[in-house]
Design a protein around this motif. Sequence first.
Motif, short mmCIF file in Angstrom:
data_model
loop_
_atom_site.label_atom_id
_atom_site.label_comp_id
_atom_site.label_asym_id
_atom_site.label_seq_id
_atom_site.Cartn_x
_atom_site.Cartn_y
_atom_site.Cartn_z
N LEU A 50 -25.33 -1.93 -4.48
CA LEU A 50 -23.88 -1.87 -4.46
C LEU A 50 -23.34 -2.34 -5.80
O LEU A 50 -23.86 -3.30 -6.38
N TRP A 51 -22.33 -1.67 -6.29
CA TRP A 51 -21.73 -1.99 -7.58
C TRP A 51 -20.25 -2.24 -7.33
O TRP A 51 -19.49 -1.32 -7.06
N PHE A 52 -19.87 -3.50 -7.37
CA PHE A 52 -18.52 -3.89 -7.00
C PHE A 52 -17.64 -4.20 -8.21
O PHE A 52 -18.12 -4.70 -9.23
N GLY A 53 -16.35 -3.95 -8.05
CA GLY A 53 -15.33 -4.61 -8.83
C GLY A 53 -15.04 -5.90 -8.08
O GLY A 53 -14.54 -5.87 -6.95
N ALA A 54 -15.42 -7.03 -8.65
CA ALA A 54 -15.46 -8.29 -7.89
C ALA A 54 -14.21 -9.12 -8.11
O ALA A 54 -13.96 -9.59 -9.22
N GLN A 55 -13.43 -9.30 -7.08
CA GLN A 55 -12.25 -10.15 -7.15
C GLN A 55 -12.66 -11.58 -6.78
O GLN A 55 -12.42 -12.06 -5.68
N TRP A 104 -12.98 -7.31 -2.49
CA TRP A 104 -13.82 -6.59 -3.45
C TRP A 104 -13.66 -5.09 -3.22
O TRP A 104 -13.27 -4.65 -2.14
N ARG A 105 -14.00 -4.33 -4.23
CA ARG A 105 -13.93 -2.87 -4.10
C ARG A 105 -15.18 -2.26 -4.73
O ARG A 105 -15.79 -2.84 -5.62
N HIS A 106 -15.54 -1.08 -4.25
CA HIS A 106 -16.68 -0.36 -4.83
C HIS A 106 -16.25 0.21 -6.18
O HIS A 106 -15.32 1.01 -6.26
N ARG A 107 -16.95 -0.20 -7.21
CA ARG A 107 -16.68 0.36 -8.53
C ARG A 107 -17.33 1.73 -8.65
O ARG A 107 -16.79 2.65 -9.26
N TYR A 108 -18.54 1.87 -8.11
CA TYR A 108 -19.23 3.15 -7.99
C TYR A 108 -19.80 3.24 -6.58
O TYR A 108 -20.00 2.22 -5.92
N PRO A 109 -20.08 4.45 -6.11
CA PRO A 109 -20.64 4.58 -4.76
C PRO A 109 -21.98 3.87 -4.62
O PRO A 109 -22.71 3.71 -5.61
N PRO A 110 -22.33 3.43 -3.42
CA PRO A 110 -23.63 2.78 -3.22
C PRO A 110 -24.77 3.70 -3.65
O PRO A 110 -24.71 4.92 -3.49
N ARG A 111 -25.82 3.10 -4.19
CA ARG A 111 -26.99 3.85 -4.64
C ARG A 111 -28.13 3.63 -3.65
O ARG A 111 -28.60 2.51 -3.50
#
Length: 238
Positions: A50-55, A104-111
């Motif tokens: 998972l690649w998050f934009g982390a708040q 948090w939000r997904h910065r890119y879709p899960p891999r």
Amino acid sequence: MYFAFGTLGGEALLAALPWRAAYQRAKAVDLLGAWGGTPWGDGSGRWRRLWFGAQATQDPEGQLWRTPNGAMVILSWQARPHKESFAVEYSPDGVFRDFTFPGWRHRYPPRPQGWGGADRIARYLRLLDERGPAPYDVAAVRRLAEGTGLPVSSAASAAYGYPFTVGREKERDRLPADVAALYTDPETGERARNWSWQLDEALREPLMPADPEDLWVTGLDVDGAVAWWEAEGRELGL
């Protein structure tokens, strides 16, 4: 190491190209051998990145969270410039359902985990050693472009990489003429620009056949890649 997650099939595909430099092939072989026996490269489908934009206001690296699917560990945290974070999630049954990670939000879709496994990789490495590089087929790249609706140059970039960047002059000099032509815009005669390295990596993974020997016998798994594109890839916005 999390950047390579879910890319072992793509590494295998590129390592078998006949114009691949010996040092590049050796590097890929080492990577495949190292990761193939680990949980992240075991091909079981029970892991995803998972690649998050982390708040986050504090460094969350190392935190372990329960999820609706199983568990997730935060691997990294970058406060600047994007406040982004990588995590790996584990699902015992290999089934993943999307969930909301509050704030948090997904910065890119899960891999997803992708191609791999110690036995499969060992078989691939034996084939590479015994048979040498696999044949290439520009017609398969054109079928991939037709099946996905992507430009031929984007299909070629996924299948064979994009060697037209600074520092890769020797690599592109080794390209066969019919492969180099795939990257040329037929309308302008100019070299097409690469769309997205994320698209390249994601589409390259299903192009690697599940049975390694098929790479030498039938070539790229175009049908599998087109099926992935229809089911998931088209919506990813890569």
